[in-house]
Design a protein around this motif. Structure first.
Motif, PDB file in Angstrom:
ATOM      1  N   GLU A  52      19.883 127.740  34.178  1.00 50.84           N
ATOM      2  CA  GLU A  52      18.568 128.360  33.958  1.00 50.84           C
ATOM      3  C   GLU A  52      18.033 128.978  35.247  1.00 50.84           C
ATOM      4  N   GLY A  53      18.242 128.268  36.350  1.00 52.61           N
ATOM      5  CA  GLY A  53      17.783 128.796  37.646  1.00 52.61           C
ATOM      6  C   GLY A  53      18.502 130.075  38.031  1.00 52.61           C
ATOM      7  N   GLU A  54      19.798 130.119  37.761  1.00 54.16           N
ATOM      8  CA  GLU A  54      20.583 131.331  38.057  1.00 54.16           C
ATOM      9  C   GLU A  54      20.098 132.510  37.220  1.00 54.16           C
ATOM     10  N   ALA A  55      19.804 132.258  35.961  1.00 57.24           N
ATOM     11  CA  ALA A  55      19.289 133.322  35.087  1.00 57.24           C
ATOM     12  C   ALA A  55      17.931 133.819  35.599  1.00 57.24           C
ATOM     13  N   LEU A  56      17.083 132.895  36.022  1.00 58.82           N
ATOM     14  CA  LEU A  56      15.775 133.295  36.555  1.00 58.82           C
ATOM     15  C   LEU A  56      15.928 134.058  37.877  1.00 58.82           C
ATOM     16  N   ASP A  57      16.911 133.681  38.701  1.00 58.84           N
ATOM     17  CA  ASP A  57      17.178 134.430  39.932  1.00 58.84           C
ATOM     18  C   ASP A  57      17.573 135.866  39.608  1.00 58.84           C
ATOM     19  N   GLY A  58      18.403 136.034  38.574  1.00 61.12           N
ATOM     20  CA  GLY A  58      18.808 137.386  38.153  1.00 61.12           C
ATOM     21  C   GLY A  58      17.628 138.206  37.668  1.00 61.12           C
ATOM     22  N   VAL A  59      16.726 137.562  36.918  1.00 60.28           N
ATOM     23  CA  VAL A  59      15.532 138.253  36.442  1.00 60.28           C
ATOM     24  C   VAL A  59      14.672 138.684  37.625  1.00 60.28           C
ATOM     25  N   LEU A  60      14.512 137.797  38.612  1.00 62.65           N
ATOM     26  CA  LEU A  60      13.709 138.124  39.789  1.00 62.65           C
ATOM     27  C   LEU A  60      14.310 139.303  40.550  1.00 62.65           C
ATOM     28  N   GLU A  61      15.630 139.315  40.723  1.00 61.16           N
ATOM     29  CA  GLU A  61      16.292 140.429  41.408  1.00 61.16           C
ATOM     30  C   GLU A  61      16.070 141.742  40.661  1.00 61.16           C
ATOM     31  N   ALA A  62      16.200 141.698  39.349  1.00 56.88           N
ATOM     32  CA  ALA A  62      15.996 142.917  38.546  1.00 56.88           C
ATOM     33  C   ALA A  62      14.554 143.397  38.645  1.00 56.88           C
ATOM     34  N   LEU A  63      13.607 142.474  38.627  1.00 51.79           N
ATOM     35  CA  LEU A  63      12.195 142.857  38.744  1.00 51.79           C
ATOM     36  C   LEU A  63      11.881 143.425  40.128  1.00 51.79           C
ATOM     37  N   GLU A  64      12.478 142.850  41.171  1.00 53.52           N
ATOM     38  CA  GLU A  64      12.265 143.368  42.525  1.00 53.52           C
ATOM     39  C   GLU A  64      12.826 144.780  42.663  1.00 53.52           C
ATOM     40  N   GLU A  65      14.018 145.017  42.086  1.00 57.91           N
ATOM     41  CA  GLU A  65      14.604 146.354  42.115  1.00 57.91           C
ATOM     42  C   GLU A  65      13.733 147.342  41.340  1.00 57.91           C
ATOM     43  N   LEU A  66      13.276 146.922  40.171  1.00 56.83           N
ATOM     44  CA  LEU A  66      12.422 147.782  39.357  1.00 56.83           C
ATOM     45  C   LEU A  66      11.135 148.121  40.100  1.00 56.83           C
ATOM     46  N   GLU A  67      10.524 147.124  40.706  1.00 53.48           N
ATOM     47  CA  GLU A  67       9.285 147.354  41.457  1.00 53.48           C
ATOM     48  C   GLU A  67       9.515 148.332  42.607  1.00 53.48           C
ATOM     49  N   ARG A  68      10.651 148.187  43.317  1.00 52.72           N
ATOM     50  CA  ARG A  68      10.970 149.073  44.432  1.00 52.72           C
ATOM     51  C   ARG A  68      11.212 150.506  43.949  1.00 52.72           C
ATOM     52  N   GLU A  69      12.001 150.668  42.900  1.00 48.81           N
ATOM     53  CA  GLU A  69      12.423 152.002  42.480  1.00 48.81           C
ATOM     54  C   GLU A  69      11.345 152.802  41.752  1.00 48.81           C
ATOM     55  N   VAL A  70      10.352 152.150  41.155  1.00 51.59           N
ATOM     56  CA  VAL A  70       9.314 152.913  40.458  1.00 51.59           C
ATOM     57  C   VAL A  70       8.200 153.357  41.401  1.00 51.59           C
ATOM     58  N   MET A  71       8.191 152.853  42.628  1.00 50.59           N
ATOM     59  CA  MET A  71       7.188 153.254  43.607  1.00 50.59           C
ATOM     60  C   MET A  71       7.818 154.286  44.541  1.00 50.59           C
ATOM     61  N   LEU A  72       7.298 155.504  44.536  1.00 51.90           N
ATOM     62  CA  LEU A  72       7.889 156.587  45.317  1.00 51.90           C
ATOM     63  C   LEU A  72       8.001 156.235  46.793  1.00 51.90           C
ATOM     64  N   ASP A  73       7.021 155.535  47.334  1.00 45.13           N
ATOM     65  CA  ASP A  73       7.045 155.241  48.767  1.00 45.13           C
ATOM     66  C   ASP A  73       8.106 154.214  49.158  1.00 45.13           C
ATOM     67  N   ARG A  74       8.749 153.554  48.172  1.00 44.65           N
ATOM     68  CA  ARG A  74       9.783 152.567  48.486  1.00 44.65           C
ATOM     69  C   ARG A  74      11.113 152.827  47.788  1.00 44.65           C
ATOM     70  N   ALA A  75      11.166 153.787  46.888  1.00 42.84           N
ATOM     71  CA  ALA A  75      12.390 154.048  46.119  1.00 42.84           C
ATOM     72  C   ALA A  75      13.546 154.393  47.047  1.00 42.84           C
ATOM     73  N   GLU A  76      14.741 153.951  46.664  1.00 41.94           N
ATOM     74  CA  GLU A  76      15.916 154.196  47.491  1.00 41.94           C
ATOM     75  C   GLU A  76      17.083 154.816  46.727  1.00 41.94           C
ATOM     76  N   ALA A  77      17.172 154.566  45.442  1.00 43.17           N
ATOM     77  CA  ALA A  77      18.368 154.996  44.712  1.00 43.17           C
ATOM     78  C   ALA A  77      18.000 155.675  43.402  1.00 43.17           C
ATOM     79  N   TRP A  78      18.149 154.956  42.303  1.00 52.37           N
ATOM     80  CA  TRP A  78      17.969 155.577  40.987  1.00 52.37           C
ATOM     81  C   TRP A  78      16.536 156.032  40.753  1.00 52.37           C
ATOM     82  N   GLY A  79      15.558 155.466  41.432  1.00 51.27           N
ATOM     83  CA  GLY A  79      14.182 155.936  41.293  1.00 51.27           C
ATOM     84  C   GLY A  79      14.018 157.343  41.843  1.00 51.27           C
TER      85      GLY A  79
END
Length: 188
Positions: free
Chosen positions: A31-58
């Motif tokens: 369960e902890g590993e699954a939650l770690d994966g969710v956190l990583e995905a949310l951090e990537e999503l948060e980074r990529e949807v903000m123009l001032d921090r986007a690095e790749a697919w955003g």
């Protein structure tokens, strides 16, 4: 601290969850590993949807919305170019606003008004001669500048005075084995 460790800390006082239990340890680790994966995905999503921090697919997604890709390579330059393009609006047609947009897009170009109505000049201040990739630059410039304006492109080259100062004789020029294209761009 991982989510599995956080779960252990949270559930340890309840009794049934003891660190010694193989089944409970495996359950919480999964369960902890699954939650770690969710956190990583949310951090990537948060980074990529903000123009001032986007690095790749955003950045790719935003560039896909535009008619032309900005002339920029690094993520920082791409973010600045996209920000400049997104600032273009109904009041972005003063010389200062146009130059700000061009600079933000990574274009080394300066727009200035001329005495003639409806005509502007575009110069490339740090680039002697016609800039490399001019056809692409021209398309981007013409997309940004108002379509009712006539655009005169102005280029600059080395002067005879500068050549005479740098090369006292024709022999010195010939010793450099320059092509005419290279020679006319030999500015200091």
């Amino acid at each position: 601290m991982s989510h599995a460790e956080k779960l252990w800390e949270l559930l340890l006082p309840l009794g049934p969850y003891r660190r010694q239990g193989i089944y409970t340890a495996g359950e919480l680790a999964g369960e902890g590993e699954a939650l770690d994966g969710v956190l990583e995905a949310l951090e990537e999503l948060e980074r990529e949807v903000m123009l001032d921090r986007a690095e790749a697919w955003g950045l790719e997604a935003l560039e896909g919305l535009l008619a032309r890709r900005p002339v920029a390579v690094t993520p920082e330059e791409r973010r600045a170019a996209l920000s400049a393009l997104l600032r273009i609006g109904g009041d972005s047609f003063t010389a200062a606003a146009l130059n700000d947009n061009l600079k933000g897009c990574g274009l080394n170009a300066v727009v200035s008004e001329t005495e003639e109505r409806g005509v502007v000049e575009v110069r490339f201040p740090d680039v002697p001669g016609v800039p490399d990739g001019f056809a692409r630059l021209k398309k981007i410039l013409e997309d940004i500048l108002p379509c009712h304006l006539q655009i005169n492109y102005v280029y600059w080259y080395v002067t005879w005075g500068e050549l005479e100062e740098r090369f006292p004789t024709w022999g010195d020029i010939e010793a450099g084995d320059y092509t005419w294209g290279e020679l006319e761009k030999l500015v200091k």
